[in-house]
Design an enzyme around this catalytic site. Sequence first.
Site, short mmCIF file in Angstrom:
data_model
loop_
_atom_site.label_atom_id
_atom_site.label_comp_id
_atom_site.label_asym_id
_atom_site.label_seq_id
_atom_site.Cartn_x
_atom_site.Cartn_y
_atom_site.Cartn_z
N HIS A 113 0.84 -1.21 0.00
CA HIS A 113 0.00 0.00 0.00
C HIS A 113 0.88 1.26 0.00
CE1 HIS A 113 -2.84 -2.87 2.15
NE2 HIS A 113 -3.58 -2.45 1.16
N GLN A 155 -17.86 -7.16 -1.48
CA GLN A 155 -16.93 -8.02 -2.21
C GLN A 155 -16.51 -9.25 -1.40
OE1 GLN A 155 -13.96 -4.66 -2.52
NE2 GLN A 155 -12.48 -6.32 -2.34
N GLN A 177 -0.43 -4.85 -8.59
CA GLN A 177 -0.46 -5.93 -9.60
C GLN A 177 -0.74 -7.30 -8.97
OE1 GLN A 177 -0.44 -5.81 -12.85
NE2 GLN A 177 -0.17 -8.02 -13.21
N LYS A 178 -0.64 -7.40 -7.64
CA LYS A 178 -0.96 -8.71 -7.02
C LYS A 178 -2.40 -9.10 -7.37
CE LYS A 178 -1.43 -9.36 -2.52
NZ LYS A 178 -2.77 -9.98 -2.39
N ASP A 179 -3.27 -8.08 -7.41
CA ASP A 179 -4.66 -8.33 -7.81
C ASP A 179 -4.79 -8.08 -9.30
OD1 ASP A 179 -5.97 -8.79 -5.13
OD2 ASP A 179 -5.01 -6.87 -4.77
N GLN A 184 -8.24 -8.00 -10.78
CA GLN A 184 -8.96 -6.80 -10.34
C GLN A 184 -8.61 -5.61 -11.23
OE1 GLN A 184 -9.77 -5.54 -6.12
NE2 GLN A 184 -7.88 -4.38 -6.40
N SER A 206 0.49 -8.91 1.73
CA SER A 206 -0.97 -8.95 1.73
C SER A 206 -1.44 -8.65 3.14
CB SER A 206 -1.45 -10.35 1.32
OG SER A 206 -2.82 -10.52 1.67
N ARG A 225 -3.77 -10.03 4.44
CA ARG A 225 -4.18 -11.34 5.00
C ARG A 225 -3.00 -12.15 5.52
NH1 ARG A 225 -8.41 -10.71 0.77
NH2 ARG A 225 -10.39 -10.81 1.87
O1 PAF Z 1 -7.78 -4.20 -3.56
C1 PAF Z 1 -8.49 -3.79 -2.63
O2 PAF Z 1 -8.03 -3.48 -1.53
C2 PAF Z 1 -10.00 -3.67 -2.87
O3 PAF Z 1 -10.45 -4.69 -3.70
C3 PAF Z 1 -10.41 -2.29 -3.40
C4 PAF Z 1 -9.82 -2.02 -4.76
C5 PAF Z 1 -9.98 -1.21 -2.43
C6 PAF Z 1 -11.94 -2.24 -3.54
O4 PAF Z 1 -12.57 -2.45 -2.32
#
Ligand code: PAF
Length: 283
Positions: A37, A61, A149-151, A154, A186, A188
């Site tokens: 982040h 989600q 890019q991990k997601d 998304q 992550s 998590r």
């Molecule tokens: O990647 C995330 O943390 C979430 O999927 C996001 C993009 C903030 C949407 O809730």
Amino acid sequence: MRIIGTIDEMRAAVRTARAAGQTVGLVPTMGAFHEGHLSLMRRARAASDLVVVSLFVNPTQFGQNEDLSSYPRDEARDAALAENEGVDILFAPEAAEIYPDGFATSIHVSGITDVLDGASRGAFHFDGVATVVTKLFGIVAPDVAYFGQKDAQQILVVRRVVADLNLEVRIEACPIVREADGLAMSSRNVYLDPAARQQATALNRALDAAAAVRGSGERDGERILDAARRVLADADITPEYLELRDVLTLNTVTRVESDALLAVAARVGAARLIDNHILKGDV
Ligand code: PAF
């Protein structure tokens, strides 16, 4: 740094910045900040006048049996970290601010959401992501939005929404940030006990092994995947998926002739983790 909880106040801050000719960068997050982040915040800080980080654990989600209630939350710690990165506004609304009574809209991206995490978690997941991200774009109206890019899937979903709905925002994909032993950062990862934390390193090692096979000139998808499968099996990990897909369409790749996404998801201890590498088509 200001912490803002309401859409009205957030909009007013952006209006003021725009009136002064400022550009706006948005980092959408669900909090529990780690270096991944922070790297997005640094990218935004270097490029935009007003840097907004949204912190919203988006309920839509998460599936019924997923970790919404246990998802790590520490707004005070996150605020301190964001402030330290020079973030101007932390937008941290309550769920009722984003989803008031009567809320009835959902954005569904078809095709690319049918595979990988869309298949594994369910269609609701990317519907929730697409809807909340579109709302954040509507509220913050950023010039640029930053995603990790991990997601990888998304990012493709968000890019599809932006293109299809003609949204005026540029999506910037930022590299995966890894721990020293290769584990992708992550929020998590905090669920991992020491044994699972060690076991989790096999995900990136598996992707590395597959990338090495590709690097030696192999194009056959199964042979490339086999290298990753062996590493996961040695670590006693049964993946939810381990797949090679086209980086743009997410169609299955059987021979790597152009860039391919090698993506994995697995339960390790108490965490469901994802990771990926891009395998080059032209080695
Ligand atoms: O990647 C995330 O943390 C979430 O999927 C996001 C993009 C903030 C949407 O809730």
